[in-house]
Motif scaffolding. Structure first.
Motif, PDB file in Angstrom:
ATOM      1  N   SER A  55       1.364  -5.325   1.596  1.00 48.85           N
ATOM      2  CA  SER A  55       0.047  -5.584   2.158  1.00 48.85           C
ATOM      3  C   SER A  55      -0.990  -4.660   1.538  1.00 48.85           C
ATOM      4  O   SER A  55      -0.750  -3.476   1.338  1.00 48.85           O
ATOM      5  CB  SER A  55       0.078  -5.374   3.672  1.00 48.85           C
ATOM      6  OG  SER A  55      -1.205  -5.485   4.209  1.00 48.85           O
ATOM      7  N   GLN A  56      -2.155  -5.202   1.258  1.00 47.99           N
ATOM      8  CA  GLN A  56      -3.243  -4.412   0.691  1.00 47.99           C
ATOM      9  C   GLN A  56      -4.239  -3.956   1.754  1.00 47.99           C
ATOM     10  O   GLN A  56      -5.241  -3.332   1.431  1.00 47.99           O
ATOM     11  CB  GLN A  56      -3.968  -5.225  -0.384  1.00 47.99           C
ATOM     12  CG  GLN A  56      -3.115  -5.482  -1.602  1.00 47.99           C
ATOM     13  CD  GLN A  56      -2.691  -4.201  -2.280  1.00 47.99           C
ATOM     14  OE1 GLN A  56      -3.511  -3.353  -2.597  1.00 47.99           O
ATOM     15  NE2 GLN A  56      -1.400  -4.033  -2.493  1.00 47.99           N
ATOM     16  N   HIS A 107     -13.665  -0.128  -0.624  1.00 50.76           N
ATOM     17  CA  HIS A 107     -12.538  -0.984  -0.956  1.00 50.76           C
ATOM     18  C   HIS A 107     -12.487  -1.261  -2.457  1.00 50.76           C
ATOM     19  O   HIS A 107     -11.426  -1.207  -3.084  1.00 50.76           O
ATOM     20  CB  HIS A 107     -12.631  -2.307  -0.172  1.00 50.76           C
ATOM     21  CG  HIS A 107     -11.529  -3.256  -0.457  1.00 50.76           C
ATOM     22  ND1 HIS A 107     -11.722  -4.401  -1.189  1.00 50.76           N
ATOM     23  CD2 HIS A 107     -10.220  -3.244  -0.130  1.00 50.76           C
ATOM     24  CE1 HIS A 107     -10.589  -5.055  -1.304  1.00 50.76           C
ATOM     25  NE2 HIS A 107      -9.663  -4.369  -0.653  1.00 50.76           N
ATOM     26  N   GLU A 124      -2.349   6.078  -0.271  1.00 52.86           N
ATOM     27  CA  GLU A 124      -3.521   5.228  -0.078  1.00 52.86           C
ATOM     28  C   GLU A 124      -3.863   5.113   1.405  1.00 52.86           C
ATOM     29  O   GLU A 124      -5.030   5.157   1.793  1.00 52.86           O
ATOM     30  CB  GLU A 124      -3.290   3.846  -0.685  1.00 52.86           C
ATOM     31  CG  GLU A 124      -3.155   3.876  -2.188  1.00 52.86           C
ATOM     32  CD  GLU A 124      -2.660   2.564  -2.770  1.00 52.86           C
ATOM     33  OE1 GLU A 124      -3.129   2.226  -3.865  1.00 52.86           O
ATOM     34  OE2 GLU A 124      -1.804   1.903  -2.151  1.00 52.86           O
ATOM     35  N   MET A 132       0.843  -1.174   0.000  1.00 53.89           N
ATOM     36  CA  MET A 132       0.000   0.000   0.000  1.00 53.89           C
ATOM     37  C   MET A 132       0.889   1.238   0.000  1.00 53.89           C
ATOM     38  O   MET A 132       1.839   1.337   0.758  1.00 53.89           O
ATOM     39  CB  MET A 132      -0.884  -0.025   1.255  1.00 53.89           C
ATOM     40  CG  MET A 132      -1.754   1.192   1.410  1.00 53.89           C
ATOM     41  SD  MET A 132      -2.840   1.105   2.854  1.00 53.89           S
ATOM     42  CE  MET A 132      -3.853  -0.291   2.447  1.00 53.89           C
TER      43      MET A 132
END
Length: 74
Positions: free
Chosen positions: A44-45, A71, A5, A1
């Protein structure tokens, strides 16, 4: 990320929880300690955050969690 964001998520969380301070848990917390950390290091998202001053409102953040409209849009 990317840091941008994460910042977007925190802004949305601030409106939802009516809090300006959050505790960020996990790898995304590196953005706070190391502002210039390479985005590619942080694969990681997701991000786990807790409303610092109003922790009882943290559950509201599920509205922008995985599979939410937020999302899918961002």
């Amino acid at each position: 990320m990317k840091k941008s964001e994460l910042e977007h998520i925190v802004r949305a969380a601030s409106q939802i929880c009516e809090d300006k301070e959050f505790i960020i848990i996990g790898s995304q917390s590196l953005h706070g300690k190391f502002p210039d950390v390479a985005d590619t290091i942080l694969m990681s998202q997701g991000v786990d955050i807790i409303a610092k001053n109003k922790p009882d409102r943290t559950e509201r953040l599920n509205s922008i969690g995985v599979d939410s409209r937020f999302h899918e849009t961002y």
